[in-house]
Structures are given as C-alpha cells and as structure tokens.
Write a protein that holds these residues in place. Structure first.
Motif, PDB file in Angstrom:
ATOM      1  N   ALA A  84     -10.899  -3.336  -7.516  1.00 24.68           N
ATOM      2  CA  ALA A  84     -11.542  -1.981  -7.535  1.00 24.68           C
ATOM      3  C   ALA A  84     -11.375  -1.160  -8.707  1.00 24.68           C
ATOM      4  CB  ALA A  84     -10.750  -1.214  -6.567  1.00 24.68           C
ATOM      5  N   TYR A  85     -10.053  -1.284  -9.452  1.00 25.42           N
ATOM      6  CA  TYR A  85      -9.829  -0.802 -10.722  1.00 25.42           C
ATOM      7  C   TYR A  85     -10.575  -1.190 -11.727  1.00 25.42           C
ATOM      8  CZ  TYR A  85      -5.805   1.909  -8.589  1.00 25.42           C
ATOM      9  OH  TYR A  85      -4.840   2.797  -7.977  1.00 25.42           O
ATOM     10  N   ARG A  86     -10.565  -2.344 -11.676  1.00 27.55           N
ATOM     11  CA  ARG A  86     -11.509  -3.008 -12.815  1.00 27.55           C
ATOM     12  C   ARG A  86     -12.969  -2.409 -12.788  1.00 27.55           C
ATOM     13  NH1 ARG A  86      -8.931  -8.047 -11.686  1.00 27.55           N
ATOM     14  NH2 ARG A  86     -10.587  -8.640 -10.190  1.00 27.55           N
ATOM     15  N   ARG A  87     -13.491  -2.256 -11.516  1.00 24.99           N
ATOM     16  CA  ARG A  87     -14.920  -1.615 -11.483  1.00 24.99           C
ATOM     17  C   ARG A  87     -14.824  -0.132 -11.491  1.00 24.99           C
ATOM     18  NH1 ARG A  87     -15.015  -5.425  -6.957  1.00 24.99           N
ATOM     19  NH2 ARG A  87     -14.400  -3.689  -5.531  1.00 24.99           N
ATOM     20  N   GLY A  88     -13.561   0.444 -12.109  1.00 27.31           N
ATOM     21  CA  GLY A  88     -13.663   2.020 -12.074  1.00 27.31           C
ATOM     22  C   GLY A  88     -13.530   2.580 -10.923  1.00 27.31           C
ATOM     23  N   ARG A  89     -12.991   2.288  -9.766  1.00 22.50           N
ATOM     24  CA  ARG A  89     -12.910   2.964  -8.394  1.00 22.50           C
ATOM     25  C   ARG A  89     -11.506   2.825  -7.790  1.00 22.50           C
ATOM     26  NH1 ARG A  89     -18.654   0.853  -5.508  1.00 22.50           N
ATOM     27  NH2 ARG A  89     -20.176   1.733  -7.317  1.00 22.50           N
ATOM     28  N   GLY A  90     -11.008   3.384  -7.058  1.00 21.90           N
ATOM     29  CA  GLY A  90      -9.908   3.183  -6.329  1.00 21.90           C
ATOM     30  C   GLY A  90      -9.825   2.712  -4.972  1.00 21.90           C
ATOM     31  N   CYS A  91      -8.896   2.498  -4.255  1.00 24.59           N
ATOM     32  CA  CYS A  91      -8.869   1.841  -3.027  1.00 24.59           C
ATOM     33  C   CYS A  91      -9.692   2.552  -2.190  1.00 24.59           C
ATOM     34  CB  CYS A  91      -7.627   1.761  -2.309  1.00 24.59           C
ATOM     35  SG  CYS A  91      -7.586   0.763  -0.990  1.00 24.59           S
ATOM     36  N   ARG A  92     -10.614   1.851  -1.282  1.00 22.85           N
ATOM     37  CA  ARG A  92     -11.725   2.462  -0.316  1.00 22.85           C
ATOM     38  C   ARG A  92     -11.097   3.176   0.711  1.00 22.85           C
ATOM     39  NH1 ARG A  92     -12.169  -3.156   0.673  1.00 22.85           N
ATOM     40  NH2 ARG A  92     -11.399  -3.756   2.541  1.00 22.85           N
ATOM     41  N   LYS A  93      -9.852   2.804   0.882  1.00 23.03           N
ATOM     42  CA  LYS A  93      -9.250   3.528   2.216  1.00 23.03           C
ATOM     43  C   LYS A  93      -8.351   4.696   1.630  1.00 23.03           C
ATOM     44  CE  LYS A  93      -8.283  -0.297   5.119  1.00 23.03           C
ATOM     45  NZ  LYS A  93      -7.285  -1.270   5.816  1.00 23.03           N
ATOM     46  N   GLY A  94      -8.210   4.928   0.205  1.00 21.67           N
ATOM     47  CA  GLY A  94      -7.742   5.995  -0.293  1.00 21.67           C
ATOM     48  C   GLY A  94      -5.953   6.510   0.108  1.00 21.67           C
ATOM     49  N   GLY A  95      -6.031   7.487   0.666  1.00 22.54           N
ATOM     50  CA  GLY A  95      -4.404   7.619   0.854  1.00 22.54           C
ATOM     51  C   GLY A  95      -4.049   7.019   2.422  1.00 22.54           C
ATOM     52  N   ARG A  96      -4.867   6.551   3.077  1.00 27.18           N
ATOM     53  CA  ARG A  96      -4.483   6.037   4.217  1.00 27.18           C
ATOM     54  C   ARG A  96      -4.131   4.573   4.169  1.00 27.18           C
ATOM     55  NH1 ARG A  96      -8.585   4.815   6.666  1.00 27.18           N
ATOM     56  NH2 ARG A  96     -10.263   5.383   5.395  1.00 27.18           N
ATOM     57  N   CYS A  97      -4.211   3.831   2.903  1.00 20.10           N
ATOM     58  CA  CYS A  97      -4.046   2.628   2.738  1.00 20.10           C
ATOM     59  C   CYS A  97      -2.545   2.466   2.992  1.00 20.10           C
ATOM     60  CB  CYS A  97      -4.403   2.107   1.321  1.00 20.10           C
ATOM     61  SG  CYS A  97      -4.130   0.329   1.039  1.00 20.10           S
ATOM     62  N   THR A  98      -1.910   1.385   3.572  1.00 20.34           N
ATOM     63  CA  THR A  98      -0.603   1.177   3.602  1.00 20.34           C
ATOM     64  C   THR A  98      -0.225   0.069   2.777  1.00 20.34           C
ATOM     65  OG1 THR A  98      -1.047  -0.299   5.748  1.00 20.34           O
ATOM     66  CG2 THR A  98      -0.733   1.942   5.979  1.00 20.34           C
ATOM     67  N   TYR A  99      -0.716  -0.477   2.054  1.00 22.90           N
ATOM     68  CA  TYR A  99      -0.636  -1.344   1.093  1.00 22.90           C
ATOM     69  C   TYR A  99      -0.180  -0.710  -0.222  1.00 22.90           C
ATOM     70  CZ  TYR A  99      -2.493  -4.919   4.059  1.00 22.90           C
ATOM     71  OH  TYR A  99      -2.835  -5.643   5.066  1.00 22.90           O
ATOM     72  N   ALA A 100       0.796  -1.292  -0.924  1.00 23.84           N
ATOM     73  CA  ALA A 100       1.088  -0.789  -2.429  1.00 23.84           C
ATOM     74  C   ALA A 100       0.070  -0.951  -3.543  1.00 23.84           C
ATOM     75  CB  ALA A 100       2.217  -1.605  -2.747  1.00 23.84           C
ATOM     76  N   HIS A 101      -0.286  -0.226  -4.209  1.00 25.33           N
ATOM     77  CA  HIS A 101      -1.292  -0.160  -5.170  1.00 25.33           C
ATOM     78  C   HIS A 101      -0.676  -0.630  -6.784  1.00 25.33           C
ATOM     79  CE1 HIS A 101      -4.166   2.711  -2.967  1.00 25.33           C
ATOM     80  NE2 HIS A 101      -3.866   1.504  -2.068  1.00 25.33           N
ATOM     81  N   SER A 102       0.457  -1.202  -6.689  1.00 28.77           N
ATOM     82  CA  SER A 102       1.178  -1.658  -7.780  1.00 28.77           C
ATOM     83  C   SER A 102       2.193  -2.429  -7.476  1.00 28.77           C
ATOM     84  CB  SER A 102       1.313  -0.522  -9.094  1.00 28.77           C
ATOM     85  OG  SER A 102       2.426   0.240  -8.542  1.00 28.77           O
ATOM     86  N   ARG A 103       2.602  -3.326  -8.451  1.00 29.15           N
ATOM     87  CA  ARG A 103       3.924  -4.175  -8.202  1.00 29.15           C
ATOM     88  C   ARG A 103       5.196  -3.114  -7.940  1.00 29.15           C
ATOM     89  NH1 ARG A 103       0.827  -7.571 -11.540  1.00 29.15           N
ATOM     90  NH2 ARG A 103       0.138  -9.516 -10.458  1.00 29.15           N
ATOM     91  N   MET A 104       5.300  -2.307  -9.198  1.00 27.70           N
ATOM     92  CA  MET A 104       6.173  -1.355  -8.979  1.00 27.70           C
ATOM     93  C   MET A 104       6.426  -0.469  -7.925  1.00 27.70           C
ATOM     94  SD  MET A 104       8.090  -1.732 -11.779  1.00 27.70           S
ATOM     95  CE  MET A 104       8.863  -0.002 -11.503  1.00 27.70           C
ATOM     96  N   GLU A 105       5.384  -0.212  -7.418  1.00 29.90           N
ATOM     97  CA  GLU A 105       5.114   0.657  -6.361  1.00 29.90           C
ATOM     98  C   GLU A 105       5.712  -0.001  -4.844  1.00 29.90           C
ATOM     99  OE1 GLU A 105       2.096   3.766  -5.052  1.00 29.90           O
ATOM    100  OE2 GLU A 105       1.393   1.926  -4.228  1.00 29.90           O
ATOM    101  N   ALA A 106       5.518  -1.397  -4.841  1.00 33.75           N
ATOM    102  CA  ALA A 106       5.966  -2.172  -3.797  1.00 33.75           C
ATOM    103  C   ALA A 106       7.372  -2.571  -3.897  1.00 33.75           C
ATOM    104  CB  ALA A 106       5.356  -3.739  -3.661  1.00 33.75           C
ATOM    105  N   LYS A 107       7.812  -2.612  -5.170  1.00 30.41           N
ATOM    106  CA  LYS A 107       9.342  -2.770  -5.146  1.00 30.41           C
ATOM    107  C   LYS A 107      10.091  -1.666  -4.811  1.00 30.41           C
ATOM    108  CE  LYS A 107       8.942  -6.453  -9.205  1.00 30.41           C
ATOM    109  NZ  LYS A 107       9.295  -6.450 -10.620  1.00 30.41           N
TER     110      LYS A 107
END
Length: 780
Positions: A84-107
């Motif tokens: 999604a970032y490569r296409r210039g867009r964010g996650c389609r769920k936005g703030g509702r996404c329960t997955y981390a959006h980076s490795r540092m965020e997951a850690k």
C-alpha cells in the motif's frame, strides 16, 4: 529523569516532533522529556502522539497507540501495508487496523503488552483477528492435551477462520438443543441453521479424528525452495482423499530430548511438488521455514537433522479441520435481511399478495435459444411476471432445459431498463456453461444490446487485493483483470454460490433479479449466499432437481441430517408451499412450474430413472442415436462372479479395470465416422466411486496397449455433477467394511441419488462393469 528503553512508547509533543523531523540534534533530550520546552508548548500530553527510537541509529519514529484487542500471540506487521505504501496509499482500514504498520511498531507493542502482563493488567474487549502463524508453528505440548477454547467466531469469513490459530467450535452442550426439532420459522431461521452447521462441523471433526489421527511413518526433506516437504505413509487411499478434502494442516508431535513432552510442529497439507510422483496412499505436506525465526531454533533443538537431510520418523499426527466452508455458510446466513427471510419462510398473506402481482405477457423470442411451447415457454412467462414477495421455483429432472430457460429469462429481463441480473450455480463448470454456450454466442450475435456478461472468478493470487478482481468473458480466453467498480456496475454477473460473498463484502447494490441454478444440490445456508444481495424488490427464481446428489447425501451427522440441513432450499420451500396450499386452500400454480421433457438422454436410458424416481412422467425428445455396435443403451458386464471376499473389499480391482478398458476400446474402434463425424475423446467418460481405481485407470491409459484411449475423460463419481457425455463407462468396485457395507456412502453408486446422477450424464450409452454380488452386498 532516567532515559527510557528504546522500545518504550513515549508521548512526544507535536511541535517538537515536527522540529525533530527537520533536525535530529536533540534526539536524546526529546526521548527523555518528550518535549524540548514543555513550558513553551503547553499542549495536552494525553493527546500527544507516541514515538519510539531506533536502537542503533537513534532515529525517532512515530507509531500508533496499541490497539485494544485480546491477543493469543504477538503483534505482527500488516501483510498489505508495504504494498500500500509503495502505491502511495495507507492501510485500507486506517485507524481500525489491529496490525502493526512497521516492524518497530510491532516490537514496541509487544514490549508494552509484556509489561502489562507483568503488572497483571488484562484486556478483554473483543475476539482478535490475528494472522495465521508461520506454517512451522512449534509449541511444546502433549498429543492428548486439549487446545484452549475461545468463544465461537460466528462472524468470521472463511479465510479468517482457517487463518485463526485458535478457531474452535462451541461445545455441544452449549448449543440450543430446542432448535433442532423446532420447525423453520421467520424468527428462528438464522439461529436454527447456525446450530445445524455447528452440529455437522462437530461430526466432521469426529470423523477426521477417528479416521486419520494416528501414529504414522513420516519422511521429510529440505526442498530447494527453503521449506521442509514431507510425506505421511500408512494411510489408506480413502483416508488420504478425505484428509486432503476436509483438513488444512497437520500437527507432528516430535519427542523432546530429555523430557516427556512433545514439540508440536504444524505443516500445511498440499499437493506433491512437480518432481514428486503422486501416490494414492501418501499425504503430502509442507513446513514453511523462515530464516532467523524462533521456530527454526526450536526445531534445531528437537530434530536438527530435519533441516539438513532426509529424515524418517514415526510420530503422532493430528489433523486440523478446514473451517472455510462452514464459516462462509455462517456468513451467508448473517447477510440475510428480514425481508429476504420472509420470502424464505412466507406466510399466507405473502402468497396471496404475490398472486395479485402476477402478470403474463407475450415475450419476444430469441432465435439462438428456442424453447418448447409445452413447458419451457410457459415457465418463461411465469418467471418474467412473478412477484417479488415470494420465491418462484422451477422443478425438473436432468436434461429438461433448466439452464437454457434461466439464460433466456436473463436476456429478456435485461431488455427492461434499470435491471441487474445475478445468476448463481453450485458447480464451477455449470457457471462456465452459461458463458460458453449461451451468453458468449449471444454477445457475438449482438443479442445482449451492448451488455457485457461477467463470469466472476476468484483467483488465489488476488484474494488479498480488494481493488481488483478476476472476471472474464470466457474461461478459455486470457485472464482479464478489471477494476472492482466495473464489476459492481455490470448488469449481468454469473458466479458460484459462495463466490457472491465477495460481492457482498464490496457493498454491491442489490440486484433486481437473482436466478439460482442447481438449487437442490447444496445445503440451504450455501444456497442462500446470493440472497445477501437481495432486498424487498428483488425477484428470486430457484431451479433444480431434488433427486440428484445433494445435501441428503452430503450432510454428515445424525442431528444435522434429521433436523433440516439435509433438505435442500428448493425442496423445503416447495414443501412449505404445498403445506400452505393444503391448510389454507391457496393456489401455488403461479409460484412453481415443472419441466418434464428431456432433451439429453436416449429413450432407453431415460426410461429407467423415469420409472424408478419420477413415476413415469418424463418425456424423451433427445436426438441422440444408439451406437451401431450396441444392442442397448444400458449394458452390464460381469467382471467376476466370485461371492467370496465381498467383505473388506479393497478399493481397486485389476480384472475389472482391464475389462472396462476393453469395453471402451471396442466402443471407439467401431466409431461410425460416416454418421457421427469425427471422434471427440473428451465426450467419452470413465467413472468410478473409488479414487484408487480411477488413478489406476489413468496410469493404465499410458500403457502401450491402451495408448489409443488417451484423451478419454476419467472422473470420480462425485465429480460428474453438471457434466454431460456421449457415453459413460462405470467401474462399480469400491471399498467395503467387514460387514459388507460401503465405506464411502456419499460416493457409492448404490445410493439412489448418486445412481440417478451417474446414469443421466450419458446421452446414448451407459456401460457398468463389475461384480453384481458386490452391488447386492452393499445394497443389503
């Protein structure tokens, strides 16, 4: 103030964060205080964004707050975020996404979660939707240790059910047993079928556990793709076929050195790789390995040679049931709106109102799809003039033109403005038939008035991409990928039943007409999946033959069979109409229409099922001719008259196989080229209820003495639905139990529904080869 850990989530002043992005001189001070000058930036600290610092470089990275979910494992990175970032867009769920959006965020989230657990803080908001762990998920358990039970996940889609690491059924004692014997009503429709599906799923788990879970010889080797491929030996071909169809994963319990506990390693059931020879009594699986993962380290501790060389083990193997099908059925029930449920269980007032809205009008004739005036044209008039308050039913056996009738009805409906038609079938080949034989030629003749027919197909490559879909004009042409907007705007869509759940997930607008073909060959929760795209004004038409293979054969479990799940949607609604007609003195002629003229089978073939199943009401109008070398269109060849060994019969018979192939060779050698033209080998079918027998036949066709038969279609008995052949050759051998009963009742040709389906696939010839005493033993 002490400097925090690099992975601690610290609120950072928004003003200072912008300053940091321009200059990173004050990183250490910013991490310590969260603001360069708290007195100069009097913002509310509770609303400050969170940030963490890279451990090596010291760069600051803004992260999101940790989601409030109950988690059984660690947080992981969203699988779609990078693309999604490569296409210039964010996650389609936005703030509702329960997955981390980076490795540092997951850690950072995982560290904060562990700190909460140490402090005794618990979170119990909602059931998580976690990604499946890597296919080599290793945990130390005992083989008989029960898995943790979570509340039932009713609202999961099919893919999420299989991906969920702890998807469990509600226990039997927690289900509402009063719903089992209760009749289907408007109030209990969804709850009753939810309960029946749970009962059948429990039965599948029991069968999978009793038939397949055991100690087996397992051989593993490291493949060049970086994964561990394995083979399970010691299973019967019948159990291998069932496990491949009903299970998704296998657990291997490896003994732990110096301990009485076991390491549980999960592998994915798969097909053999291209350089492996497929064997009937061998099950293939793959253990996916990721470099530097903790699972690899645990595997090194338990059995390190599995990562280096071919390894032979004798271990306990357990199978994990495939929940996709049942989860999709639950989802289709939840998609039904109250107005559609009232059509599925209509009242007397609904039928009376539908009678007032019925209209009959002369219809234009489409030259490419001619209909007979005795049954089909009258049925077409009723379909086009039916009411939206009740479901219209088209009942008719095989070969009576139900598919042609629905295709003609769709074309006439689309001539009206602002109409959208959805055609659904139970089998893939039936949906392809609409495009190849009807809408494709009609589009070439410009009979669709510019309407592009759409064949909705789900490609595994694009399941995770919601912006594109595979749908094409014909399956034989190159794949055409178009935008989802074009799909939703299409006025004519052809799909299988459960594939329509994708349209619902994309918020497709309700269709004005929904035509369901093969409505008697699937469970009712599956048949109502397209009705999630219906509303008050949608007209629904269901066509089918309730005497062919359907839920009465496929549904397992006594509770599910006896309380409604083994009854198809077509048969239940038709019985409901007849009940209201008898009790309330209502007419239902405007809601049903029969088709009794058969255009497929030779008169000799048609006569047998007409007498056995349809009270001699079928009329033969087929143009199929009898083969010149055949005396009758129905033949039985005795391969053996031995009455010994009928119990514990194996799933193959070489003598029967060679006798069958000889019959096929004689049929093809005497082909009447002058009268029938060129020979199409694909129109000759060899069928058997035994998978082992079919595989042996396929191997024999490669032998030099049978090389002239290559190209002949070979199918298992349950693969014949929706197909049509000029001649069908049947090998009746199948495995039996010690008391002489069949081991596969859902595939046996001795079942009346399977027998009716098999013999009616042929146009001019049916040849059965086998031991007649074996058939008598199974029937008794």
């Amino acid at each position: 103030m002490a400097e925090p850990h690099p992975l601690d989530m610290i609120p950072v002043c928004p003003t200072c964060l912008e300053m940091y992005k321009k200059s990173r001189r004050y990183t250490k001070q910013l991490r310590s205080w969260g603001c360069f000058d708290p007195y100069a930036h009097p913002n509310d600290p509770d609303k400050w964004p969170l940030a963490v610092m890279y451990e090596r470089s010291g760069h600051l990275q803004q992260i999101r707050p940790m989601p409030e979910v109950t988690l059984s494992g660690n947080y992981i990175v969203c699988r779609n975020i990078f693309s999604a970032y490569r296409r210039g867009r964010g996650c389609r769920k936005g703030g509702r996404c329960t997955y981390a959006h980076s490795r540092m965020e997951a850690k950072a989230w995982n560290r904060a979660r562990k700190q909460q657990q140490r402090r005794g803080e618990s979170r119990q908001p909602r059931q998580p939707r976690t990604k499946r762990p890597s296919a080599s998920s290793v945990s130390f358990v005992t083989p008989d240790e029960p898995k943790p039970r979570n509340p039932p996940v009713r609202y999961m889609n099919g893919a999420m059910a299989d991906a969920h690491p702890y998807y469990n059924l509600p226990p039997i004692d927690t289900l509402n047993h009063e719903l089992l014997e209760a009749p289907v009503t408007y109030d209990n429709y969804q709850d009753k079928f939810h309960t029946l599906l749970y009962y059948e799923e429990h039965e599948h788990e029991r069968i999978l556990r009793d038939r397949c879970n055991n100690m087996y010889d397992v051989t593993t080797y490291l493949h060049y793709d970086g994964n561990i491929h394995g083979q399970i030996f010691g299973m019967t071909s019948t159990n291998v076929a069932y496990a491949f169809q009903a299970a998704t994963d296998v657990y291997l319990f490896l003994p732990t050195p110096g301990s009485s506990r076991f390491a549980r390693i999960m592998g994915n059931i798969c097909r053999p790789v291209h350089n492996e020879k497929k064997l009937d009594d061998v099950l293939y699986f793959t253990i996916k390995i990721k470099a530097h993962s903790p699972n690899v380290q645990l595997l090194v501790q338990v059995c390190p040679k599995m990562l280096r060389q071919t390894t032979q083990l004798y271990v306990q193997v357990q199978f994990v049931l495939k929940h996709t099908y049942f989860a999709n059925n639950h989802r289709s029930l939840e998609n039904l709106c109250p107005s559609v449920i009232s059509k599925l269980v209509p009242r007397k007032e609904d039928l009376e109102l539908s009678l007032q809205q019925v209209r009959l009008a002369p219809m234009p004739r489409i030259e490419i799809l001619t209909l007979d005036k005795e049954y089909q044209f009258l049925a077409l008039q009723k379909i086009l003039g039916c009411s939206s308050n009740a479901i219209f039913l088209v009942t008719g056996p095989f070969g009576t033109g139900k598919t042609r009738l629905l295709a003609t009805a769709a074309c006439n409906i689309l001539k009206q403005p602002n109409t959208r038609v959805l055609i659904c079938t139970c089998h893939i080949q039936s949906a392809d038939c609409y495009i190849e034989e009807y809408f494709g030629p009609m589009k070439d003749e410009n009979l669709l008035q510019g309407i592009e027919p759409v064949r909705l197909m789900v490609s595994p490559r694009l399941l995770s991409d919601k912006r594109k879909y595979n749908f094409d004009y014909t399956p034989d042409s190159p794949t055409c990928v178009k935008s989802i907007e074009d799909l939703l705007r299409s006025r004519l869509v052809v799909s299988t039943l459960l594939s329509t759940l994708r349209l619902k997930s994309y918020n497709a607008q309700p269709y004005t007409h929904i035509l369901i073909d093969e409505g008697a060959q699937s469970r009712e929760p599956e048949a109502v999946a397209p009705l999630g795209l219906a509303d008050d004004h949608t007209k629904i038409v269901i066509a089918g033959d309730h005497l062919q293979v359907g839920p009465q054969v496929l549904v397992l479990g006594k509770e599910a069979q006896e309380n409604g799940l083994a009854t198809s949607l077509l048969l239940r609604v038709h019985s409901h109409y007849e009940k209201l007609s008898n009790e309330q003195s209502l007419t239902i002629n405007h809601l049903t229409t029969p088709l009794l003229t058969n255009y497929r089978c030779h008169d000799t073939i048609l006569r047998l099922p007409s007498v056995l199943f349809f009270e001699s009401t079928l009329q033969a109008r087929s143009t199929s001719e009898l083969h010149p070398s055949c005396v009758s269109a129905l033949e039985f060849v005795c391969s053996s008259l031995d009455q010994t060994g009928l119990c514990n019969c194996p799933d193959f018979d070489d003598n029967e196989m060679f006798a069958l192939l000889e019959q096929v060779r004689q049929y093809l050698d005497n082909w009447p080229y002058a009268e029938w033209g060129s020979l199409d080998y694909s129109q000759i079918c060899i069928m058997s209820p035994s998978a082992t027998q079919i595989n042996k036949i396929r191997q024999s066709l490669k032998m030099p003495e049978f090389s002239s038969l290559q190209g002949v279609t070979t199918l298992k008995s349950y693969e014949l639905q929706g197909r049509e052949f000029r001649a069908v050759f049947i090998s009746v051998t199948e495995p039996t139990t010690p008391n002489g009963a069949t081991m596969n009742p859902t595939k046996s040709t001795c079942d009346k529904y399977m027998f009716n389906t098999v013999i009616t696939r042929a146009q001019s010839l049916v040849v059965c080869v086998g031991n007649p005493f074996l058939l008598l033993s199974i029937e008794s």
